[in-house]
Every structure is written in C-alpha cells, then in structure tokens.
Design a protein around this motif. Structure first.
Motif, short mmCIF file in Angstrom:
data_model
loop_
_atom_site.label_atom_id
_atom_site.label_comp_id
_atom_site.label_asym_id
_atom_site.label_seq_id
_atom_site.Cartn_x
_atom_site.Cartn_y
_atom_site.Cartn_z
N ILE A 33 -11.20 -4.43 12.76
CA ILE A 33 -10.04 -4.46 11.86
C ILE A 33 -10.15 -5.59 10.85
O ILE A 33 -9.85 -5.42 9.67
N GLY A 36 -12.61 -4.81 8.13
CA GLY A 36 -12.28 -3.67 7.27
C GLY A 36 -13.01 -2.39 7.64
O GLY A 36 -13.08 -1.47 6.82
N ASP A 38 -12.33 0.44 8.92
CA ASP A 38 -11.15 1.20 9.30
C ASP A 38 -11.46 2.45 10.12
O ASP A 38 -10.73 2.77 11.06
N LEU A 88 -3.53 -6.20 11.35
CA LEU A 88 -2.88 -5.51 10.24
C LEU A 88 -2.10 -6.48 9.35
O LEU A 88 -2.06 -6.30 8.13
N ARG A 91 -4.49 -8.30 7.12
CA ARG A 91 -4.91 -7.44 6.00
C ARG A 91 -3.75 -7.06 5.09
O ARG A 91 -3.92 -6.26 4.17
N LEU A 145 -2.51 2.08 9.23
CA LEU A 145 -3.84 1.77 8.72
C LEU A 145 -4.33 2.89 7.81
O LEU A 145 -4.88 2.64 6.74
N GLU A 148 -3.25 3.15 4.10
CA GLU A 148 -3.95 2.40 3.06
C GLU A 148 -4.73 3.31 2.11
O GLU A 148 -5.09 2.91 1.03
#
Length: 194
Positions: A33, A36, A38, A88, A91, A145, A148
């Motif tokens: 995470i 990145g 994902d 999360l 980010r 997530l 995004e």
C-alpha cells in the motif's frame, strides 16, 4: 435451541494456521500500500477477507474453535484495519479523522482488558455487531482504494466504499457500546441491574 460451542485449548488447528497466515500478510500489505502497488494490495486484502470467512467456517463446522483462535482472528482483523487505515491515510485516500475515530474505539476497548483481567475475566466474546462492523470496514477499504481510479469505476467504488465505511463506523461503535455494557455488568453486577 443452538448447541453451545465447545472451545478447546488446541493450538495446531487449520483455523489457527489460517489466522497466522493472515497475520503474516499484514506487513506484506503495508509495503504494497505504501509503495502504491494497488492491484497487489487489493489482492492481499481480498485473500485476507476470504481467509477470515474461511477460518471461521472451518472452526465451526469441524469443531476446531480454540482459545488461541479467538485471540488470533480479531487480532488479525484489528491489525489489517489499522495498517490499511494508516496506509490509506498516508496516501490521502481517507481523511485522518477516520483513522482517529476507528483507532480510538480500539484503544478504549484495549483499556478494558487489564481491568477485566484484574477481576479474573478474559477478553469479551465477539458480538455480531462487531463482526459486522469489521466486515463492512474490510469491504470499504478496497473500494476506497479502487475509488482512486478515474471514470465510472472510481465513482461507483467511492460511493460504495463510503457507504460501507459509514456502516462500519456505526456498527464498530455500537459494538463498543455493547462491550462496555457487558464489561459493566461483569465488573459491577449490582449497578448493572439497577
């Protein structure tokens, strides 16, 4: 009338092995995470969620419910929720207030454990509301997530993710109220009946 579930002291059970594997996935997910990654992070979350359901099913169906499992399973859930929230928030996918609201609930409940232990009680049994709240949150995070992404997928994922998050927050805190009520009735039985 439902039969009372037998809880054993066994350590080497399939559900316990699944819970340990889930715990081992927590740092893997954290790295994914933060970096990145994902798609891989979503896969790890999906595997964790499926294994959470599977270990409970196996434990009940094959009479492998154990004291260790009753500690490992919620611990894995809490760690996944904590690491997911922090990742999360790191980010900027979820706001910091969400981290505070959920972590403060767990901190309050953790503060009950020494008090219960001092009076000879172990951890309180998990309520359905707590399991439902955890379930909702563990669905919310991958959707948030996925939100995004741009376009229709991101829009739908955002709406569903926040719906699950709000339900999860409500159920999580409702379960906390149930735990506090249960702890009060154990620690102060006379006051609980007044």
């Amino acid at each position: 009338m439902a039969r009372e579930e037998q809880v054993s002291d066994r350590v080497l059970t399939v559900p316990n092995a699944i819970s340990l594997a889930r715990l081992a996935l927590v740092p893997v997910f954290a790295v994914l995470i933060v970096q990145g990654q994902d798609v891989w992070a979503l896969i790890v979350l999906a595997v964790s969620g499926a294994s959470d359901w599977l270990d409970g099913l196996i434990a009940r169906r094959f009479h492998q419910v154990s004291r260790l499992g009753q500690l490992l399973d919620p611990a894995a859930d809490r760690l996944f929720i904590l690491v997911t929230l922090i990742g999360l928030a790191w980010r900027d996918v979820v706001p910091l207030w969400l981290v505070v609201v959920l972590v403060s609930r767990d901190a309050l409940l953790a503060a009950l454990l020494p008090l219960l232990a001092r009076h000879g009680y172990g951890p309180l049994p998990v309520h359905f509301a707590g399991k439902a709240g955890t379930f909702a949150l563990l669905y919310a995070f991958p959707l948030l997530l996925l939100a995004e992404r741009s376009g229709a997928v991101g829009t739908v994922a955002s709406a569903l993710g926040w719906a699950f998050a709000w339900w999860g927050i409500g159920l999580y805190w409702f379960a906390a109220l149930l735990y506090f009520t249960q702890a009060r009735s154990l620690l102060y039985p006379r006051q609980a009946h007044e």
